[in-house]
Design a protein around this motif. Structure first.
Motif, PDB file in Angstrom:
ATOM      1  N   LEU A 218      -1.908  -4.638 -15.409  1.00  0.00           N
ATOM      2  CA  LEU A 218      -1.482  -4.220 -14.074  1.00  0.00           C
ATOM      3  C   LEU A 218      -0.546  -5.241 -13.454  1.00  0.00           C
ATOM      4  O   LEU A 218       0.450  -4.878 -12.817  1.00  0.00           O
ATOM      5  CB  LEU A 218      -2.719  -4.032 -13.188  1.00  0.00           C
ATOM      6  CG  LEU A 218      -2.509  -3.388 -11.819  1.00  0.00           C
ATOM      7  CD1 LEU A 218      -2.068  -1.939 -11.979  1.00  0.00           C
ATOM      8  CD2 LEU A 218      -3.795  -3.461 -11.008  1.00  0.00           C
TER       9      LEU A 218
ATOM     10  N   ALA B 118      -6.183   8.159  -8.603  1.00  0.00           N
ATOM     11  CA  ALA B 118      -6.078   8.211  -7.145  1.00  0.00           C
ATOM     12  C   ALA B 118      -7.104   9.139  -6.513  1.00  0.00           C
ATOM     13  O   ALA B 118      -7.494   8.936  -5.350  1.00  0.00           O
ATOM     14  CB  ALA B 118      -4.668   8.657  -6.749  1.00  0.00           C
TER      15      ALA B 118
ATOM     16  N   ARG C 240       2.732  -3.399 -12.727  1.00  0.00           N
ATOM     17  CA  ARG C 240       2.739  -2.992 -11.319  1.00  0.00           C
ATOM     18  C   ARG C 240       2.283  -4.165 -10.453  1.00  0.00           C
ATOM     19  O   ARG C 240       1.188  -4.186  -9.919  1.00  0.00           O
ATOM     20  CB  ARG C 240       1.830  -1.790 -11.104  1.00  0.00           C
ATOM     21  CG  ARG C 240       2.248  -0.539 -11.861  1.00  0.00           C
ATOM     22  CD  ARG C 240       1.182   0.547 -11.731  1.00  0.00           C
ATOM     23  NE  ARG C 240       0.912   0.851 -10.336  1.00  0.00           N
ATOM     24  CZ  ARG C 240      -0.210   1.448  -9.901  1.00  0.00           C
ATOM     25  NH1 ARG C 240      -1.159   1.741 -10.764  1.00  0.00           N
ATOM     26  NH2 ARG C 240      -0.379   1.714  -8.635  1.00  0.00           N
TER      27      ARG C 240
ATOM     28  N   GLU D 277      -7.296   1.410  -4.821  1.00  0.00           N
ATOM     29  CA  GLU D 277      -6.419   0.293  -5.183  1.00  0.00           C
ATOM     30  C   GLU D 277      -5.786   0.468  -6.551  1.00  0.00           C
ATOM     31  O   GLU D 277      -5.228  -0.486  -7.102  1.00  0.00           O
ATOM     32  CB  GLU D 277      -7.214  -1.014  -5.111  1.00  0.00           C
ATOM     33  CG  GLU D 277      -7.702  -1.283  -3.693  1.00  0.00           C
ATOM     34  CD  GLU D 277      -8.349  -2.635  -3.534  1.00  0.00           C
ATOM     35  OE1 GLU D 277      -8.469  -3.362  -4.538  1.00  0.00           O
ATOM     36  OE2 GLU D 277      -8.725  -2.979  -2.408  1.00  0.00           O
ATOM     37  N   GLY D 278      -5.869   1.674  -7.123  1.00  0.00           N
ATOM     38  CA  GLY D 278      -5.166   1.964  -8.364  1.00  0.00           C
ATOM     39  C   GLY D 278      -5.881   1.545  -9.626  1.00  0.00           C
ATOM     40  O   GLY D 278      -5.289   1.570 -10.705  1.00  0.00           O
TER      41      GLY D 278
ATOM     42  N   SER E  31       0.822  -1.203   0.000  1.00  0.00           N
ATOM     43  CA  SER E  31       0.000   0.000   0.000  1.00  0.00           C
ATOM     44  C   SER E  31       0.851   1.246   0.000  1.00  0.00           C
ATOM     45  O   SER E  31       1.934   1.296   0.553  1.00  0.00           O
ATOM     46  CB  SER E  31      -0.916   0.007   1.220  1.00  0.00           C
ATOM     47  OG  SER E  31      -1.658   1.195   1.279  1.00  0.00           O
ATOM     48  N   THR E  32       0.323   2.270  -0.615  1.00  0.00           N
ATOM     49  CA  THR E  32       0.973   3.578  -0.587  1.00  0.00           C
ATOM     50  C   THR E  32       0.029   4.617  -0.003  1.00  0.00           C
ATOM     51  O   THR E  32       0.174   5.800  -0.225  1.00  0.00           O
ATOM     52  CB  THR E  32       1.378   4.005  -2.007  1.00  0.00           C
ATOM     53  OG1 THR E  32       0.195   4.026  -2.831  1.00  0.00           O
ATOM     54  CG2 THR E  32       2.390   3.064  -2.601  1.00  0.00           C
TER      55      THR E  32
ATOM     56  N   ARG F 221      -2.399  -6.144  -4.179  1.00  0.00           N
ATOM     57  CA  ARG F 221      -3.245  -5.608  -3.123  1.00  0.00           C
ATOM     58  C   ARG F 221      -4.716  -5.466  -3.536  1.00  0.00           C
ATOM     59  O   ARG F 221      -5.536  -4.995  -2.748  1.00  0.00           O
ATOM     60  CB  ARG F 221      -2.712  -4.253  -2.641  1.00  0.00           C
ATOM     61  CG  ARG F 221      -2.909  -3.087  -3.599  1.00  0.00           C
ATOM     62  CD  ARG F 221      -2.624  -1.752  -2.869  1.00  0.00           C
ATOM     63  NE  ARG F 221      -2.779  -0.627  -3.765  1.00  0.00           N
ATOM     64  CZ  ARG F 221      -1.790   0.042  -4.314  1.00  0.00           C
ATOM     65  NH1 ARG F 221      -0.543  -0.324  -4.069  1.00  0.00           N
ATOM     66  NH2 ARG F 221      -2.004   1.068  -5.112  1.00  0.00           N
ATOM     67  N   ILE F 222      -5.058  -5.877  -4.762  1.00  0.00           N
ATOM     68  CA  ILE F 222      -6.455  -5.796  -5.197  1.00  0.00           C
ATOM     69  C   ILE F 222      -7.335  -6.634  -4.271  1.00  0.00           C
ATOM     70  O   ILE F 222      -7.059  -7.804  -4.017  1.00  0.00           O
ATOM     71  CB  ILE F 222      -6.603  -6.284  -6.653  1.00  0.00           C
ATOM     72  CG1 ILE F 222      -5.892  -5.324  -7.594  1.00  0.00           C
ATOM     73  CG2 ILE F 222      -8.077  -6.401  -7.040  1.00  0.00           C
ATOM     74  CD1 ILE F 222      -5.804  -5.823  -9.024  1.00  0.00           C
TER      75      ILE F 222
ATOM     76  N   GLU G  84       2.969  -5.062  -7.534  1.00  0.00           N
ATOM     77  CA  GLU G  84       2.631  -4.751  -6.147  1.00  0.00           C
ATOM     78  C   GLU G  84       1.198  -4.211  -6.024  1.00  0.00           C
ATOM     79  O   GLU G  84       0.494  -4.494  -5.064  1.00  0.00           O
ATOM     80  CB  GLU G  84       3.632  -3.756  -5.555  1.00  0.00           C
ATOM     81  CG  GLU G  84       3.504  -2.305  -6.024  1.00  0.00           C
ATOM     82  CD  GLU G  84       3.941  -2.079  -7.466  1.00  0.00           C
ATOM     83  OE1 GLU G  84       3.653  -0.999  -8.021  1.00  0.00           O
ATOM     84  OE2 GLU G  84       4.578  -2.992  -8.042  1.00  0.00           O
ATOM     85  N   ALA G  85       0.759  -3.443  -7.031  1.00  0.00           N
ATOM     86  CA  ALA G  85      -0.617  -2.941  -7.036  1.00  0.00           C
ATOM     87  C   ALA G  85      -1.597  -4.091  -7.306  1.00  0.00           C
ATOM     88  O   ALA G  85      -2.671  -4.158  -6.708  1.00  0.00           O
ATOM     89  CB  ALA G  85      -0.774  -1.850  -8.093  1.00  0.00           C
ATOM     90  N   HIS G  86      -1.218  -4.986  -8.208  1.00  0.00           N
ATOM     91  CA  HIS G  86      -2.045  -6.142  -8.515  1.00  0.00           C
ATOM     92  C   HIS G  86      -2.218  -7.022  -7.277  1.00  0.00           C
ATOM     93  O   HIS G  86      -3.293  -7.574  -7.039  1.00  0.00           O
ATOM     94  CB  HIS G  86      -1.409  -6.941  -9.658  1.00  0.00           C
ATOM     95  CG  HIS G  86      -2.269  -8.044 -10.198  1.00  0.00           C
ATOM     96  ND1 HIS G  86      -2.302  -9.298  -9.632  1.00  0.00           N
ATOM     97  CD2 HIS G  86      -3.134  -8.082 -11.254  1.00  0.00           C
ATOM     98  CE1 HIS G  86      -3.138 -10.061 -10.317  1.00  0.00           C
ATOM     99  NE2 HIS G  86      -3.654  -9.354 -11.306  1.00  0.00           N
TER     100      HIS G  86
END
Length: 510
Positions: A482, A339, A486, A334-335, A14-15, A492-493, A488-490
């Motif tokens: 994704l 945002a 990315r 979650e991108g 997460s960011t 956290r979905i 890391e984004a995938h």
């Protein structure tokens, strides 16, 4: 597995940087949550609109039995769906559950389908809402008002309320819903007290009344009446005890809706007589209920019912608007959307950007149909009715597919966690519900020309369901892209606020 990150990698998923990435907890209790989800069912719109249409188009007397059958299917669905709500708390309920069970890419696809489906359901109601309000002005004020004017005003008012606290919206929805249900119950009692010549016949609950080719399509009509109960997990982050309140509200909603609609549709058959209900529905269409109340309860009651017909639709507009805004919020967090969609208003805690998106979509679609209405098309009501039927059935198809996918995700989720034995009966109910929902989805696509009133050779029979198909494919493509660009984004979905809480805990620990 994309949906279950290891403890080592979780601090990087997460960011998020502040509380504006989380919806405010503890704002909804059982009553507020129940009223919010039930408002989307628009009970008077179903009794006055959906039921007569189903009787007339399908010619099936056993509609009350269909509501019982669908109630059983959706209770089976709710068993696993509610159990998932104890493990996953995310404003993007459908796609969060699907991503945790079937993977991140499937979750992205489900997110886009949900966003399109709920937008379609909400926007479609503006057509019939504007048409009915225009009719009220003509009847009671002798004013000629174009349908799109009240539709646009409603879109702007709903958008403004979307910026307010959800508990304010819940109060508005609750008052409208309670009065609406009370009036329908009064009609039900009046119909039973003063039946037609055939008396208190239970013929509408006879399985023989469901024979014929129209049963599958009738299920498509009727399942749309239940839409709303599945929205309870969307508000999970805004309740103090989501693991208790969400399952409770779901079962109360689906059980209550099934009983209410079964009895109300039976009351219609009692009021006309089972042998006459199809003919009367074909003759009077949406005027059937109002004609029956005029005879039994008088003009004043019928006038109030007309007014509540409009306010009930407004309540449904508010409810769907809230759901769309929260899906957009979850996707932005979650991108999956920019945002800005993943932030809440600092004043109210509402997902403001998602609310603006839904309002903008509504205004644009209403404007397009208003322009079409200005053209010499013959019947000036055609664009209005098309807006309601086209978008309503597109949205219903999307929700049916989402429920089927969610049922599959429940099975996979608990099997992969090694909990198949402990959750065995829930997995069985989910599998049965998923199969039934897939069958209904197949009938929906096959008979889409009937659902939208188009000819069998009309391009609408594939263009309109193709909207959901396109959303599904675009979502898969976005998910694969994704995952490649990315990861890391995938990963956290579907984690939603859990990802935010993990980062917050990591920050405090450091």
């Amino acid at each position: 597995m994309a949906t279950e990150s290891s403890s080592k990698s979780r601090p990087e998923i997460s960011t998020f940087k502040g509380q504006d990435r989380a919806l405010r907890a503890g704002r909804l209790g059982t009553g507020g949550l129940l009223l919010s989800v039930l408002a989307a069912t628009a009970p008077l719109m179903v009794v006055a609109g959906v039921m007569p249409t189903t009787f007339a188009v399908m010619g099936i007397v056993g509609q009350p039995l269909l509501f019982v059958v669908l109630g059983v299917v959706l209770v089976l669905f709710s068993v696993g769906y509610a159990e998932m709500s104890r493990h996953v708390h995310n404003a993007g309920a459908f796609y969060a559950y699907i991503s945790r069970g079937l993977g991140g890419t499937a979750g992205v696809s489900a997110a886009l389908v949900a966003l399109v489906a709920y937008n379609a359901l909400q926007v479609g109601i503006y057509g019939i809402f504007g048409f009915e309000v225009s009719g009220l002005f003509a009847t009671y004020a002798d004013l000629s008002v174009a349908w799109w004017i009240p539709a646009l005003v409603a879109a702007l008012v709903v958008g403004a309320l979307g910026w307010l606290k959800i508990d304010v919206n819940a109060r508005v929805l609750g008052v409208l819903l309670i009065v609406e249900v009370a009036l329908v119950v009064i009609f039900d009692i009046a119909a039973v007290s003063d039946p037609a010549a055939q008396g208190l016949s239970l013929h509408a609950f006879n399985p023989d009344t469901l024979s014929g080719a129209g049963v599958g399509t009738a299920l498509c009509f009727c399942i749309a009446a239940f839409t709303g109960f599945e929205q309870a997990p969307v508000y999970a982050e805004e309740t103090s005890r989501p693991h208790v309140l969400v399952p409770r509200v779901m079962f109360l909603a689906v059980g209550g809706v099934a009983v209410f609609f079964a009895l109300s549709s039976w009351a219609l058959t009692v009021a006309t007589g089972p042998s006459a209900i199809v003919g009367e529905a074909q003759k009077q269409s949406a005027g059937l209920l109002f004609g029956l109340t005029e005879d039994r309860l008088g003009t004043t009651f019928t006038d109030v019912l007309h007014f509540l017909f409009v306010t009930g639709m407004f309540a449904a507009l508010l409810s769907f608007h809230n759901v769309v805004a929260r899906y957009a919020f979850a996707m932005g967090r979650e991108g999956l959307l920019p945002a800005a969609f993943g932030r809440t208003n600092s004043a109210s805690g509402a997902p403001g950007t998602g609310s603006l998106l839904q309002t903008a979509v509504s205004v644009v679609v209403i404007a397009v149909f208003a322009i079409a209405d200005d053209k010499p098309t013959g019947d000036p009501t055609v664009p209005v009715l098309h807006l309601f039927t086209w978008f309503g059935n597109v949205g219903s198809l999307g929700v049916i597919l989402l429920m089927a996918a969610a049922s599959a995700s429940v099975v996979v989720f608990f099997v992969r966690r090694g909990a198949a034995g402990a959750q065995a009966w829930r997995l069985v109910t989910s599998a049965l519900a998923g199969i039934a929902l897939l069958v209904i989805a197949v009938y929906t696509v096959k008979d889409f020309d009937v659902l939208v009133g188009a000819g069998p050779d009309s391009s609408l029979s594939w263009v309109l369901p193709g909207i959901i198909g396109l959303a599904l494919l675009v979502g898969v493509a976005q998910g694969l892209l994704l995952r490649a660009r990315r990861p890391e984004a995938h990963a956290r979905i579907g984690l939603g606020n859990e990802a935010f809480q993990l980062e917050k805990a990591a920050g405090e620990a450091s």
